[in-house]
Motif scaffolding. Structure first.
Motif, PDB file in Angstrom:
ATOM      1  N   MET A 165       0.802  -1.222   0.000  1.00  0.00           N
ATOM      2  CA  MET A 165       0.000   0.000   0.000  1.00  0.00           C
ATOM      3  C   MET A 165       0.832   1.268   0.000  1.00  0.00           C
ATOM      4  N   GLN A 166       0.239   2.311  -0.544  1.00  0.00           N
ATOM      5  CA  GLN A 166       0.791   3.655  -0.420  1.00  0.00           C
ATOM      6  C   GLN A 166       0.537   4.081   1.030  1.00  0.00           C
ATOM      7  N   PRO A 167       1.553   4.434   1.784  1.00  0.00           N
ATOM      8  CA  PRO A 167       1.380   4.589   3.234  1.00  0.00           C
ATOM      9  C   PRO A 167       0.452   5.712   3.671  1.00  0.00           C
ATOM     10  N   ALA A 168       0.294   6.748   2.873  1.00  0.00           N
ATOM     11  CA  ALA A 168      -0.583   7.850   3.282  1.00  0.00           C
ATOM     12  C   ALA A 168      -2.044   7.546   2.967  1.00  0.00           C
ATOM     13  N   SER A 169      -2.337   7.174   1.737  1.00  0.00           N
ATOM     14  CA  SER A 169      -3.721   6.922   1.329  1.00  0.00           C
ATOM     15  C   SER A 169      -4.172   5.502   1.647  1.00  0.00           C
ATOM     16  N   ARG A 170      -3.239   4.573   1.772  1.00  0.00           N
ATOM     17  CA  ARG A 170      -3.491   3.136   1.966  1.00  0.00           C
ATOM     18  C   ARG A 170      -4.145   2.483   0.745  1.00  0.00           C
ATOM     19  N   PHE A 171      -4.194   3.204  -0.388  1.00  0.00           N
ATOM     20  CA  PHE A 171      -4.594   2.566  -1.636  1.00  0.00           C
ATOM     21  C   PHE A 171      -3.500   1.579  -2.057  1.00  0.00           C
ATOM     22  N   ALA A 172      -3.887   0.623  -2.878  1.00  0.00           N
ATOM     23  CA  ALA A 172      -2.949  -0.416  -3.297  1.00  0.00           C
ATOM     24  C   ALA A 172      -2.049   0.081  -4.427  1.00  0.00           C
ATOM     25  N   ILE A 173      -0.750   0.061  -4.209  1.00  0.00           N
ATOM     26  CA  ILE A 173       0.176   0.199  -5.327  1.00  0.00           C
ATOM     27  C   ILE A 173       0.099  -1.091  -6.151  1.00  0.00           C
ATOM     28  N   VAL A 174       0.034  -2.201  -5.437  1.00  0.00           N
ATOM     29  CA  VAL A 174      -0.329  -3.497  -6.022  1.00  0.00           C
ATOM     30  C   VAL A 174      -1.126  -4.269  -4.986  1.00  0.00           C
ATOM     31  N   GLY A 175      -2.282  -4.789  -5.378  1.00  0.00           N
ATOM     32  CA  GLY A 175      -3.078  -5.650  -4.508  1.00  0.00           C
ATOM     33  C   GLY A 175      -3.456  -6.898  -5.273  1.00  0.00           C
ATOM     34  N   GLU A 205       2.366 -10.679 -16.876  1.00  0.00           N
ATOM     35  CA  GLU A 205       3.091 -10.873 -18.126  1.00  0.00           C
ATOM     36  C   GLU A 205       2.105 -10.789 -19.298  1.00  0.00           C
ATOM     37  N   GLY A 206       2.649 -10.790 -20.507  1.00  0.00           N
ATOM     38  CA  GLY A 206       1.799 -10.752 -21.690  1.00  0.00           C
ATOM     39  C   GLY A 206       1.334  -9.347 -22.020  1.00  0.00           C
ATOM     40  N   ASP A 207       0.211  -9.267 -22.701  1.00  0.00           N
ATOM     41  CA  ASP A 207      -0.299  -7.990 -23.227  1.00  0.00           C
ATOM     42  C   ASP A 207      -1.107  -7.256 -22.161  1.00  0.00           C
ATOM     43  N   ILE A 208      -0.417  -6.798 -21.121  1.00  0.00           N
ATOM     44  CA  ILE A 208      -1.049  -6.077 -20.014  1.00  0.00           C
ATOM     45  C   ILE A 208      -0.361  -4.729 -19.859  1.00  0.00           C
ATOM     46  N   HIS A 209      -1.156  -3.662 -19.892  1.00  0.00           N
ATOM     47  CA  HIS A 209      -0.587  -2.342 -19.647  1.00  0.00           C
ATOM     48  C   HIS A 209      -0.259  -2.211 -18.167  1.00  0.00           C
ATOM     49  N   ILE A 210       0.983  -1.869 -17.848  1.00  0.00           N
ATOM     50  CA  ILE A 210       1.415  -1.713 -16.457  1.00  0.00           C
ATOM     51  C   ILE A 210       1.479  -0.219 -16.130  1.00  0.00           C
ATOM     52  N   ASN A 211       0.828   0.158 -15.031  1.00  0.00           N
ATOM     53  CA  ASN A 211       0.843   1.562 -14.615  1.00  0.00           C
ATOM     54  C   ASN A 211       2.245   1.993 -14.193  1.00  0.00           C
ATOM     55  N   GLU A 212       2.508   3.269 -14.371  1.00  0.00           N
ATOM     56  CA  GLU A 212       3.756   3.872 -13.900  1.00  0.00           C
ATOM     57  C   GLU A 212       3.424   5.248 -13.354  1.00  0.00           C
ATOM     58  N   ASP A 213       3.901   5.556 -12.165  1.00  0.00           N
ATOM     59  CA  ASP A 213       3.636   6.857 -11.551  1.00  0.00           C
ATOM     60  C   ASP A 213       4.767   7.183 -10.588  1.00  0.00           C
ATOM     61  N   PHE A 216       4.918   6.730  -7.533  1.00  0.00           N
ATOM     62  CA  PHE A 216       5.070   5.732  -6.485  1.00  0.00           C
ATOM     63  C   PHE A 216       5.871   4.517  -6.968  1.00  0.00           C
ATOM     64  N   SER A 217       5.758   4.217  -8.262  1.00  0.00           N
ATOM     65  CA  SER A 217       6.350   2.962  -8.742  1.00  0.00           C
ATOM     66  C   SER A 217       6.562   2.992 -10.245  1.00  0.00           C
ATOM     67  N   SER A 218       7.707   2.490 -10.673  1.00  0.00           N
ATOM     68  CA  SER A 218       7.953   2.306 -12.103  1.00  0.00           C
ATOM     69  C   SER A 218       7.195   1.073 -12.592  1.00  0.00           C
ATOM     70  N   GLN A 219       7.114   0.903 -13.897  1.00  0.00           N
ATOM     71  CA  GLN A 219       6.476  -0.283 -14.452  1.00  0.00           C
ATOM     72  C   GLN A 219       7.211  -1.557 -14.024  1.00  0.00           C
ATOM     73  N   ALA A 220       8.533  -1.520 -14.063  1.00  0.00           N
ATOM     74  CA  ALA A 220       9.319  -2.705 -13.703  1.00  0.00           C
ATOM     75  C   ALA A 220       9.082  -3.094 -12.246  1.00  0.00           C
ATOM     76  N   TYR A 221       9.025  -2.094 -11.372  1.00  0.00           N
ATOM     77  CA  TYR A 221       8.819  -2.388  -9.956  1.00  0.00           C
ATOM     78  C   TYR A 221       7.404  -2.903  -9.709  1.00  0.00           C
ATOM     79  N   ARG A 222       6.420  -2.346 -10.413  1.00  0.00           N
ATOM     80  CA  ARG A 222       5.044  -2.835 -10.249  1.00  0.00           C
ATOM     81  C   ARG A 222       4.917  -4.293 -10.707  1.00  0.00           C
TER      82      ARG A 222
END
Length: 285
Positions: free
Chosen positions: A185-195, A250-258, A260-266
């Motif tokens: 989670m993002q520590p302030a909002s507690r939204f999922a960076i990845v869930g 993996e595969g044909d999935i768009h990975i978010n980048e912002d 908080f996190s790069s695509q590779a880290y996500r």
């Protein structure tokens, strides 16, 4: 910031709310307000009218209906995690307890969360993993939408103009089925960076069915078919889980980048949290 000036009315029934929404195309539905109000304060949303549905009795209930649990759209996160009918659905409890803080859990609603469709919200991944369906009502009547057809993109759902979410139907767990939810989670909002929400059904020591869903990874919550396929007919071991988790995102999935996190880290986090969620569901964590 201060929101733009807005009119407010409280609907006394679903029918009245739909009529008001149909008559005021720029209006927005207000339930718990923990998604809409912050957006209004940032001037990202400027409705002409707020239609408050939080106190409509027919929208706030949790019902055990034998083969399924039905949750009214205005049920709060706290309502859900404290209700006996969902206690065996561990993914529901684990997700609900990780949402926001006490105030958010007592005011925010399940229906509001999924209708808002924040790509980092927790409930969408859990509902996908549990095979839920979304009951909606609008000027043309009622219909049911499978969870895997509901979340379409960045803050986008399958809701048509004038429709509101009225209830969520969740099938009861089958024999040998267990679920779990884990998130970074993002520590302030507690939204999922990845869930990651998962459901695993085991029979005779082998995985017979699996659903693995992610939130935070892409523009909308999604089922990861690659991870699920790698689990079927495999023994319940950490080696099986680790091998399957390596297929995550993996595969044909768009990975978010912002910021908080790069695509590779996500993508890396997706693999880590798939492993943790699957291990939790299988009792191997």
């Amino acid at each position: 910031m201060i929101p733009s000036s807005v009119d407010y009315t409280r609907a006394s029934s679903v029918t009245e709310a739909i009529r008001l929404l149909t008559d005021n195309p720029d209006a927005k539905i207000l339930a718990g307000g923990h998604s809409l109000i912050p957006a209004m304060k940032l001037r990202l949303n400027a409705p002409s009218l707020l239609i408050d549905i939080a106190r409509i009795p027919e929208l706030r209930f949790i019902s055990d209906e034998g083969d399924k649990v039905v949750i009214g759209a205005a049920s709060t996160h706290h309502d859900i995690i404290s209700n006996e009918a969902v206690q065996d659905m561990k993914a529901m409890i684990e997700a609900g307890e990780l949402i926001g803080d006490t105030q958010v859990r007592n005011m925010g609603t399940l229906g509001g969360s999924i209708a808002h469709a924040d790509p980092s919200a927790d409930w969408p991944a859990v509902l996908l993993a549990l095979g839920a369906s979304i009951q909606v009502q609008g000027p043309n009547g009622e219909r049911s939408i499978a969870a895997n057809e509901f979340f379409l993109g960045f803050f986008m759902t399958a809701l048509d103009e004038g429709e509101i979410v009225t209830a969520i139907h969740i099938p009861k767990l089958a024999e040998g089925q267990q679920t779990a939810y884990r998130k970074f989670m993002q520590p302030a909002s507690r939204f999922a960076i990845v869930g990651c929400g998962v459901s695993v059904t085991v029979e005779g020591g082998l995985i017979k069915d699996a659903k693995v869903a992610f939130t935070g990874v892409s523009d909308a919550a999604f089922l990861d078919e690659g991870v699920a396929a790698a689990l079927i007919e495999q023994p319940v071991t950490l080696e099986t889980i680790e091998a399957a988790a390596n297929a995550a995102a993996e595969g044909d999935i768009h990975i978010n980048e912002d910021h908080f996190s790069s695509q590779a880290y996500r993508k890396h986090l997706a693999k880590v949290y798939a492993k943790r969620a699957l291990a939790g569901a299988c009792g191997l964590d």
